[in-house]
Scaffold this active site. Structure first.
Site, short mmCIF file in Angstrom:
data_model
loop_
_atom_site.label_atom_id
_atom_site.label_comp_id
_atom_site.label_asym_id
_atom_site.label_seq_id
_atom_site.Cartn_x
_atom_site.Cartn_y
_atom_site.Cartn_z
N GLY A 1 0.80 -1.22 0.00
CA GLY A 1 0.00 0.00 0.00
C GLY A 1 0.83 1.27 0.00
N ALA A 2 1.77 1.36 0.94
CA ALA A 2 2.56 2.58 1.07
C ALA A 2 3.70 2.31 2.04
CB ALA A 2 1.70 3.72 1.59
N GLU B 1 0.68 5.95 7.56
CA GLU B 1 2.10 6.21 7.25
C GLU B 1 2.59 7.44 8.01
OE1 GLU B 1 3.30 3.73 5.94
OE2 GLU B 1 1.51 2.89 4.98
N HIS C 1 3.39 6.60 11.58
CA HIS C 1 4.66 5.87 11.74
C HIS C 1 5.82 6.80 12.07
CE1 HIS C 1 4.10 1.64 11.09
NE2 HIS C 1 3.66 1.72 9.85
N GLU D 1 3.68 -1.96 13.80
CA GLU D 1 2.50 -2.11 12.93
C GLU D 1 1.21 -2.25 13.72
OE1 GLU D 1 2.66 -1.18 10.13
OE2 GLU D 1 4.73 -1.45 9.49
N1 B3K Z 1 5.80 -0.63 6.65
C1 B3K Z 1 5.26 -0.80 5.33
C2 B3K Z 1 5.17 -2.22 4.89
C3 B3K Z 1 6.44 -2.77 4.36
C4 B3K Z 1 6.22 -4.13 3.77
C5 B3K Z 1 7.48 -4.78 3.40
N2 B3K Z 1 7.26 -6.05 2.74
C6 B3K Z 1 3.91 -0.19 5.21
C7 B3K Z 1 3.17 0.00 6.48
O1 B3K Z 1 2.82 -0.91 7.19
O2 B3K Z 1 2.95 1.13 6.81
ZN ZN Z 2 2.56 0.26 8.91
#
Ligand code: B3K
Ligand code: ZN
Length: 879
Positions: A267-268, A304, A307, A326
């Protein structure tokens, strides 16, 4: 893959022997041969590291290594070794500078990990282990460094040059090239590194933070898409504000960039100050995006952005801790959406997603704890369990501590660990310390896989005015975990009096295998509303009588449980009709014969919901949707996809026929001439109207198919257009072909929108669906190299069309396995992700199960199978 991949185990974690304090990178960008120079300021890690040793190991894959220089002395090739995993050499001292020169080929990078080309732009994806495909580096999240990045590129094809942090220099070079230098002051792990270069349009806005700093906000898209960025930008500003208000967290740089790319594995990605997005989660205009798209854009932009604190400022020590960032960030984005929109509707959506993806995962061969104990390929662990069940775990902490206690814990977590790479235990410890409580039993949710099953027994003593509730819990074995312990969980309950009001509403804490709770002062025999708001992510096995469910549907003060009561009733009805259908040899009309009274009562309750104007329209739309085919298959063993499809379709037809006047009224009353706005209220109105249309068409009356055709033709927004097209999609009606042809023509050059067209056809219940999918694979817009296309056509077939995927003759399985084998050579990460549906063989009859297993074994026999696909296929075939 040349040999069987190794399992990496959590218990083997060791601190790094050498760390990198500072990185300087110079990229000379070229599609075919990009040169990367890296200077690493390295230091022995005597405090934490195991080593007084001098052995340095840097990860690296699929690159050409041109030179290794230590403290300005170039090493002879005999002074270092390179293998499939990386580079090894002897440290020249405690502190030293390592310089590495590598070459990579972005245009040939079809895995889309590391540096690659999407359309004409260069971009990167480093999480989890993509940085090691760019340069040699200790590519593990507990090595946090500051980055200075110089990008050189052709000025005409790449006017925009971006990396993390602040732009500190830029200028022209010879030969039509130019450069930019970026510096990120915040130490970060390599997985958060990003670089983007290309000819992109930019939409700009700004945000004033709570301390009064102005942050420039920029969204970069392909030229021509500038008018599709408003909603993403608005979502970003609302996210920034919400994080300040609810978590006290402020953005920490003067610039925040989002770049939308067409080729993206997920997704992002939350790279520090340079989020890279799958274009489908940025671009929206009323005539190109549905309400559902707007909603997803809002939540992914928020996710995002959030994060930046939960993930970037405080990151994971190792990848087993993935849920640290996550699970927490999903909980944060769910709460953000609940605050922006309707809380109960949001909860219904989240629980539906949990049940559709996580519960089956937890019940199948790939079951693993929120904090896994081992993996072969970490990219396979970006799962519904780590994300969604991880979020439920944080939610339970929130429920147990209350909002203030939770906030105290969060504050302590960020105070204590800012700038560090930490563990799930560190998170729980901060929650415990801030509140002076013990979460040791709750923490079993991190380590124990499987969905707990709860049952309850309620007894009312009229003389004592007392209600006794006994709750029991049990978790079935999962692969590698035969014995399960009782978990700690909050269970919110209500006791409803005859007038529908709450006599009691409270949250109890279940900790034992079986436990009694006593409620005094209960003045009449109550109806129990159990696990309100889905306070614990569990399955409930106790059946409540039909009349109690109808009562709860109409009266529960907890909107989630009103919805839940309807779902339970519908599930029960359909499960008995499915059993009858199987017993009578496939007569769907006869399958409902014994159920007439219950069907009538259910339809009456549906009618009450539909016509109750006190209820939110989005909620009513949700409450009218029957549990899906995938959910029903989870309740049956063996699951018979044909029976499930037939029974669910027949019940929809009955509801459509019985309530056709009400649905027609709803349809007309909710028409709107106002210009499209994506807010939750307008979206709810459209959703309710779409549900009405779907039931009218399901009733089988031709006139309603014509209504859908007309709606497709006159709608001025994608939401209404897709609502019409998705009901036409399953019909034999000339309007279907005309509408699909129209859609194809209008969006021929619009990848993001055309994906809807591919998916619809892949999910059609029509008999020619598989043949049609095969044709569509040679459509000019289709390519196996673009993950969105693969997911839209191939993924949608396996995940969204159970009936045809599970066709008795095995044609669906064979087609699907062929695609996975083909895709594995192009993009193993996406191939592995799509493999899960074949792993569900144990849920089906012996004939289907054998066919599915045979396809898994055919996949495993593929020469040069990737580690990614091998892990999923072998685990799925085994248990
Ligand atoms: N942290 C990324 C996901 C990365 C996936 C790698 N295979 C997106 C997210 O969870 O925000
Ligand atoms: Zn994430």
């Amino acid at each position: 893959m040349s040999e069987q991949p190794q399992e990496i185990r959590r218990e083997d974690y060791k601190e790094p022997d050498f760390i990198v304090e500072k990185v300087e990178l110079v990229f000379d960008l070229d599609r075919d041969v990009t040169n990367v120079k890296s200077r690493l300021f390295m230091a022995a890690n005597p405090v934490r590291g195991t080593g007084k040793g001098d052995k340095v190991f840097l990860h690296g894959e699929d690159m050409k290594l041109l030179s290794v220089t230590l403290n300005e002395t170039r090493l002879a090739s005999s002074d270092f070794t390179v293998d499939q995993e990386g580079l090894r050499f002897k440290a020249p001292g405690q502190n030293f500078i390592a310089e590495l020169e590598t070459q990579i080929s972005p245009a040939n990078n079809t895995r889309l990990e590391g540096l690659y080309v999407s359309q004409s732009a260069f971009c990167t994806q480093c999480e989890a282990e993509g940085f090691r495909r760019i340069t040699y580096f200790p590519d593990r999240p507990d090595v946090m460094a500051t980055y200075k990045v110089t990008i050189n590129a052709n000025k005409e094809s790449c006017p925009v040059l971006l990396s993390n942090g602040n732009l500190i220099d830029s200028g022209d070079l010879d030969d039509g090239r130019h450069f930019a230098v970026w510096e990120d002051p915040f130490p970060k792990p390599s997985y958060l590194f990003a670089l983007v270069a290309g000819d992109l349009a930019c939409v700009e806005d700004s945000f004033k933070t709570m301390s009064g700093r102005d942050v420039a906000l920029r969204i970069f898209v392909e030229h021509g898409n500038e008018d599709r960025c408003d909603y993403a930008m608005d979502s970003l500003k609302r996210s920034m504000k919400w994080d300040e208000e609810v978590y006290g967290l402020e953005y920490d740089l003067d610039l925040f960039n989002i770049v939308a790319v067409s080729d993206f594995n997920m997704g992002a990605m939350e790279n520090k100050s340079l989020n890279v997005f799958n274009a489908k989660f940025v671009l929206a205009r009323p005539d190109t995006a549905t309400d559902g798209d707007y909603e997803r854009i809002e939540s992914i932009v928020a996710h995002e952005y959030f994060h930046n604190w939960s993930g970037n400022r405080v990151t994971c020590r190792d990848w087993f801790q993935l849920s640290l960032k996550e699970g927490l960030t999903v909980f944060r984005d769910q709460e953000f959406s609940a605050d922006q929109r309707s809380r109960p509707v949001q909860r219904i959506k989240d629980v539906n997603a949990l049940r559709a993806a996580q519960f089956p995962e937890d019940a199948g061969p790939l079951a693993h704890p929120v904090r896994p104990d081992s993996y072969m390929e970490i990219n396979n662990f970006y799962t519904a369990t780590v994300y969604e069940k991880g979020a439920e775990l944080i939610r339970m902490m929130h429920t147990l501590l209350g909002p203030d206690g939770y906030r105290k814990g969060i504050d302590l977590y960020f105070d204590r660990h800012d700038g560090q790479a930490v563990t799930c235990d560190d998170f729980a410890k901060a929650m415990e310390d801030a509140n002076g409580i013990d979460f040791s039993q709750l923490k079993l949710w991190y380590s124990q896989a499987g969905t707990p099953k709860l049952s309850w027994q309620g007894d009312y003593d009229a003389d004592a005015k007392q209600y006794r509730l006994t709750i029991s819990q049990k978790t079935d074995p999962t692969p590698g975990q035969p014995d399960k312990q009782p978990l700690h969980m909050p269970i919110s309950i209500g006791l409803l009096g005859a007038d529908g009001s709450d006599l009691v509403a409270k949250t109890v804490e279940l900790t034992e295998a079986s436990q009694e709770f006593i409620f005094d002062g209960v003045t009449e025999a109550p109806v129990l509303s159990f696990n309100r708001g889905f306070s614990a992510p569990v399955n409930i096995t106790t059946d409540q009588p039909d009349d109690e469910l109808v009562f709860l549907m109409g009266n529960d003060s907890d909107a989630f449980n009103r919805w839940e009561a309807g779902q339970k009733y519908a599930t029960r009805l359909m499960l008995s009709a499915i059993a009858a259908y199987e017993a009578n040899g496939g007569d769907v009309e006869a399958a409902f014969a014994d159920e007439q009274a219950r069907v009538d009562a259910f339809i009456a309750a549906m009618r009450a919901t539909l016509t109750n104007d006190d209820l939110d329209k989005a909620f009513r739309a949700d409450a009218l949707v029957l549990p899906g085919e995938a959910f029903l298959s989870e309740q049956r063993k063996p699951a018979n996809p044909e029976a499930i499809y037939q029974v669910r379709t027949a019940l929809r037809k009955r509801i459509g026929q019985a309530l056709s006047d009400d649905f027609a009224n709803t349809y007309h009353q909710n028409a709107s001439n106002a210009a499209f706005t994506p807010d939750a209220t307008s979206a709810g109105q459209r959703a309710l109207r779409a549900t009405a249309l779907a039931y009218l068409v399901a009733s089988g009356e031709d006139e309603f198919a014509d209504v859908a055709v007309a709606q497709y033709g006159t709608a001025d927004n994608m939401t209404d257009q897709m609502a019409a097209l998705s009901v036409l999609n399953n019909l034999d009606h000339p309007g279907r072909e005309t509408a699909l042809a129209d859609f194809e023509e209008r969006f021929a050059n619009d990848g993001v929108v055309l994906d809807k067209w591919f998916s619809l056809q892949a999910m059609s219940s029509r008999d020619d669906t598989l043949a049609r999918i095969k044709d569509l694979m040679s459509h000019p817009a289709f390519t196996m190299r673009n993950p969105n296309k693969v997911r839209a056509l191939i993924g949608a077939f396996a995940m969204g069309n159970p009936r045809h995927f599970h066709a008795k003759d095995g044609s669906g399985y064979a087609f699907y396995a062929d695609r996975l084998i083909e895709l594995d050579d192009i993009n193993p990460q996406v191939a592995a992700r799509l493999c899960a549906p074949l792993g569900k063989w144990a849920k089906y009859d012996a004939d289907r199960a054998d066919k599915m297993k045979a396809e898994l074994n055919r996949i495993l026999a593929k020469p040069e199978i990737s580690r990614d696909l091998y892990e999923i296929a072998s685990k799925s075939a085994a248990s």
